[in-house]
Design a protein around this motif. Structure first.
Motif, short mmCIF file in Angstrom:
data_model
loop_
_atom_site.label_atom_id
_atom_site.label_comp_id
_atom_site.label_asym_id
_atom_site.label_seq_id
_atom_site.Cartn_x
_atom_site.Cartn_y
_atom_site.Cartn_z
N HIS A 27 7.57 56.71 -3.73
CA HIS A 27 7.08 56.34 -2.40
C HIS A 27 7.57 57.39 -1.39
CE1 HIS A 27 6.01 52.42 -4.03
NE2 HIS A 27 7.19 52.42 -4.60
N PRO A 28 6.96 58.56 -1.35
CA PRO A 28 7.46 59.63 -0.48
C PRO A 28 7.21 59.40 1.01
CG PRO A 28 5.47 60.33 -1.61
CD PRO A 28 5.83 58.99 -2.17
N LEU A 29 6.36 58.43 1.34
CA LEU A 29 6.09 58.14 2.75
C LEU A 29 6.74 56.82 3.15
CD1 LEU A 29 2.32 59.08 2.95
CD2 LEU A 29 4.29 60.49 3.54
N CYS A 30 7.18 56.75 4.40
CA CYS A 30 7.78 55.53 4.94
C CYS A 30 6.77 54.39 4.84
CB CYS A 30 8.19 55.76 6.39
SG CYS A 30 8.78 54.27 7.23
N GLU A 31 7.16 53.32 4.18
CA GLU A 31 6.23 52.20 3.97
C GLU A 31 5.89 51.49 5.27
OE1 GLU A 31 7.30 49.76 0.53
OE2 GLU A 31 8.37 51.48 -0.30
N ARG A 32 6.82 51.40 6.17
CA ARG A 32 6.57 50.73 7.45
C ARG A 32 5.65 51.57 8.34
NH1 ARG A 32 10.72 47.35 11.14
NH2 ARG A 32 9.62 47.55 13.09
N CYS A 33 5.93 52.87 8.43
CA CYS A 33 5.06 53.76 9.22
C CYS A 33 3.65 53.75 8.65
CB CYS A 33 5.61 55.18 9.22
SG CYS A 33 7.05 55.44 10.28
N ARG A 34 3.54 53.83 7.34
CA ARG A 34 2.23 53.86 6.70
C ARG A 34 1.44 52.59 7.02
NH1 ARG A 34 2.39 54.27 0.59
NH2 ARG A 34 1.13 52.42 0.63
N ALA A 35 2.12 51.44 7.04
CA ALA A 35 1.45 50.18 7.38
C ALA A 35 0.95 50.18 8.82
CB ALA A 35 2.41 49.01 7.16
N GLU A 36 1.58 50.98 9.68
CA GLU A 36 1.18 51.07 11.09
C GLU A 36 0.26 52.27 11.35
OE1 GLU A 36 4.80 51.06 13.35
OE2 GLU A 36 5.39 49.09 12.58
N GLY A 37 -0.15 52.97 10.28
CA GLY A 37 -1.09 54.07 10.42
C GLY A 37 -0.48 55.43 10.66
N TYR A 38 0.83 55.57 10.48
CA TYR A 38 1.50 56.85 10.68
C TYR A 38 1.88 57.46 9.33
CZ TYR A 38 2.03 55.01 15.39
OH TYR A 38 1.79 54.46 16.62
N ILE A 39 2.04 58.76 9.32
CA ILE A 39 2.49 59.45 8.11
C ILE A 39 3.85 60.07 8.42
CG2 ILE A 39 2.04 61.34 6.51
CD1 ILE A 39 -0.96 60.88 7.03
N THR A 40 4.90 59.48 7.82
CA THR A 40 6.27 59.93 8.03
C THR A 40 6.97 59.98 6.69
OG1 THR A 40 6.23 58.68 10.11
CG2 THR A 40 8.37 59.48 9.35
N PRO A 41 7.69 61.05 6.40
CA PRO A 41 8.42 61.11 5.13
C PRO A 41 9.49 60.02 5.04
CG PRO A 41 8.42 63.26 6.23
CD PRO A 41 7.85 62.27 7.19
N ALA A 42 9.61 59.42 3.89
CA ALA A 42 10.67 58.44 3.64
C ALA A 42 11.94 59.20 3.28
CB ALA A 42 10.27 57.51 2.52
N THR A 43 13.04 58.82 3.89
CA THR A 43 14.32 59.48 3.62
C THR A 43 15.40 58.50 3.20
OG1 THR A 43 14.90 59.29 5.97
CG2 THR A 43 13.87 61.36 5.25
N GLU A 44 15.13 57.20 3.33
CA GLU A 44 16.13 56.19 3.03
C GLU A 44 15.51 55.05 2.23
OE1 GLU A 44 18.23 55.07 6.60
OE2 GLU A 44 18.31 57.16 7.26
N VAL A 45 16.34 54.35 1.48
CA VAL A 45 15.89 53.21 0.69
C VAL A 45 16.57 51.97 1.23
CG1 VAL A 45 15.80 52.19 -1.61
CG2 VAL A 45 15.48 54.65 -1.34
N HIS A 46 15.77 50.97 1.56
CA HIS A 46 16.25 49.74 2.19
C HIS A 46 16.18 48.58 1.20
CE1 HIS A 46 16.76 46.56 5.12
NE2 HIS A 46 15.61 46.03 4.73
N HIS A 47 17.22 47.75 1.19
CA HIS A 47 17.22 46.52 0.40
C HIS A 47 16.61 45.41 1.26
CE1 HIS A 47 20.33 48.75 -1.82
NE2 HIS A 47 19.91 48.03 -2.85
N ARG A 48 15.50 44.86 0.82
CA ARG A 48 14.84 43.79 1.59
C ARG A 48 15.77 42.59 1.74
NH1 ARG A 48 10.23 45.91 -1.47
NH2 ARG A 48 8.73 46.68 0.05
#
Length: 111
Positions: A27-48
């Protein structure tokens, strides 16, 4: 930064570093940004569900390495998620500690 001793131990293992690398590669792109229509590289992994919420080491271990409990985020979104969850600051730490004590009491002593 988490202060739970079990979490600190788990986050510094080779297993976590490999899993983190694999999540970011998948998942090289931020999942939250992608859901909002933005393209941002993912740099961190979050525990839900936060590892520190586990009552014992076994539960924390399961939460730590469960890939379904992880999502890839950019730094800004990771900070936003923790802020929205109320997991920032001394008051949030006090509240989490009180909640954990209550869960342990309920588990071992009932209502």
């Amino acid at each position: 930064m988490a202060k739970d001793k079990d979490y600190i131990r788990l986050i510094h293992t080779q297993r976590w570093l490999r899993l983190r690398r694999d999540i970011l590669a998948a998942h090289p792109l931020c999942e939250r940004c992608r859901a909002e229509g933005y393209i941002t590289p993912a740099t961190e992994v979050h525990h839900r569900k936060q590892v520190e919420d586990g009552i014992n080491y076994t539960e924390k271990y399961r939460l730590m390495y469960d890939s379904k409990n992880l999502c890839a985020l950019c730094h800004d979104c990771h900070v936003k998620v923790h802020t929205e969850m109320g997991r920032s600051g001394k008051e949030a730490t006090r509240r989490r500690n009180a909640e954990q004590v209550a869960r342990i009491v309920k588990k071992f002593f009932g209502e």
